[in-house]
Scaffold this active site. Structure first.
Site, mmCIF file in Angstrom:
data_model
loop_
_atom_site.group_PDB
_atom_site.id
_atom_site.type_symbol
_atom_site.label_atom_id
_atom_site.label_comp_id
_atom_site.label_asym_id
_atom_site.label_seq_id
_atom_site.Cartn_x
_atom_site.Cartn_y
_atom_site.Cartn_z
ATOM 1 N N ASN A 7 -19.084 -21.801 -1.139
ATOM 2 C CA ASN A 7 -19.667 -21.431 -0.193
ATOM 3 C C ASN A 7 -19.537 -21.658 1.149
ATOM 4 O O ASN A 7 -20.573 -22.927 1.166
ATOM 5 C CB ASN A 7 -21.221 -20.654 -1.121
ATOM 6 N N ARG A 18 -27.076 -23.984 16.866
ATOM 7 C CA ARG A 18 -26.962 -24.355 18.709
ATOM 8 C C ARG A 18 -26.027 -23.462 19.125
ATOM 9 O O ARG A 18 -26.043 -23.779 20.812
ATOM 10 C CB ARG A 18 -25.750 -25.300 18.687
ATOM 11 N N HIS A 43 -21.481 -14.724 1.878
ATOM 12 C CA HIS A 43 -22.689 -13.979 1.876
ATOM 13 C C HIS A 43 -22.556 -13.605 3.482
ATOM 14 O O HIS A 43 -23.926 -13.431 3.694
ATOM 15 C CB HIS A 43 -23.563 -14.577 0.608
ATOM 16 N N HIS A 50 -25.776 -15.906 9.103
ATOM 17 C CA HIS A 50 -25.274 -17.357 9.350
ATOM 18 C C HIS A 50 -24.089 -16.767 9.660
ATOM 19 O O HIS A 50 -22.794 -16.542 10.810
ATOM 20 C CB HIS A 50 -25.458 -18.377 8.002
ATOM 21 N N GLU A 73 -19.605 -11.338 -0.601
ATOM 22 C CA GLU A 73 -20.550 -11.057 -1.622
ATOM 23 C C GLU A 73 -21.181 -10.547 -0.055
ATOM 24 O O GLU A 73 -21.265 -10.893 0.312
ATOM 25 C CB GLU A 73 -21.408 -12.531 -1.934
ATOM 26 N N HIS A 200 -25.859 -20.898 -7.925
ATOM 27 C CA HIS A 200 -27.164 -20.713 -6.816
ATOM 28 C C HIS A 200 -27.498 -21.214 -7.755
ATOM 29 O O HIS A 200 -28.332 -22.166 -8.644
ATOM 30 C CB HIS A 200 -27.666 -19.759 -7.334
#
Length: 249
Positions: A7, A18, A43, A50, A73, A200
């Protein structure tokens, strides 16, 4: 052997903090694949905190060109908004090999629970069917100890065991109960005809114990811990470390 999907969300977190284009998500994914990773996971969140929609398409093209799995995801219930066309629309564009459905709200920092099938099954069923029509294998994020067999009833191919509680228990030196719940859930999933993934907070510290106890895990999706470890050891070396661990279990 259990396969590793890396991931790369955290690479996008650094980039977005940034601004600009570095670090480059596709370059990082390429390093992981060059090191031997079996696939890439992302995801994308509706708030684009992100991974963004353009990242999804670029990573899908990379994985397609390399002949490896792309695992996308997301929450199928999250409505579209500017910059986020909705999970199904992203899958229709990217055509991931695997679509992993996760019931995360916008306010969640990270995924922290599986589906409540008593509440969500009726809503999930048409989403699962639509994704399978796109050619996606569908996996549902589930809590260990929950009604994992219900995932088969909504048409899923696999479950992904939420391993956060196991990782926390392992770090505290008391993993037995959490590990037993994962083991039991994996066995019940297999009995229902479901494949088993996991993810996870899995790390090089806790992964071997998990795989030694939990039968038939087909794939682990690892991001946060892998990127943390890579800060010190390097991304190539860290991916290779996970692959050695998987080969030995």
């Amino acid at each position: 052997m259990t396969v590793l999907s890396v991931n790369v969300n955290k690479i996008a977190v650094l980039r977005n903090a940034r601004g600009g284009r570095t670090p480059d998500v596709v370059r990082a994914a390429t390093v992981c694949l060059d090191a031997g990773a079996h696939g890439i996971t992302v995801h994308p969140r509706p708030d684009a905190r992100h991974i963004r929609a353009d990242d999804v398409l670029a990573l899908a093209a990379l994985c397609r060109g390399r002949g490896v799995e792309f695992n996308l995801e997301g929450n199928p219930f999250a409505p579209p908004r500017p910059g986020y066309p909705g999970f199904h629309a992203l899958c229709a564009q990217a055509r991931p090999a695997q679509a992993t459905l996760v019931p995360d709200a916008d306010s969640q920092l990270t995924s922290d629970h599986g589906f409540d099938f008593a509440r969500d099954s009726a809503r999930l069923r048409p989403h699962v069917a639509a994704l399978r029509q796109l050619g996606c294998r569908v996996s549902l994020f589930v809590d260990a100890g929950g009604d994992v067999g219900a995932a088969a009833g909504v048409g899923a191919d696999r479950i992904e065991l939420y391993t956060g509680p196991y990782a926390a228990a392992y770090a505290a030196g008391a993993a037995e109960t959490a590990l037993a719940a994962c083991t039991d859930s994996a066995r019940r999933a297999a009995a229902a005809g479901l494949g088993v993934n996991a993810g996870h907070d899995l790390s090089q510290d806790n992964l071997a114990a998990f795989l030694s106890a939990v039968p038939g895990v087909l794939e682990v999706s690892i991001g946060h811990a892998l990127i943390d470890e890579a800060l010190y050891a390097g991304l190539d070396a860290t991916v290779r470390g996970y692959l050695r661990l998987l080969a030995a279990t």
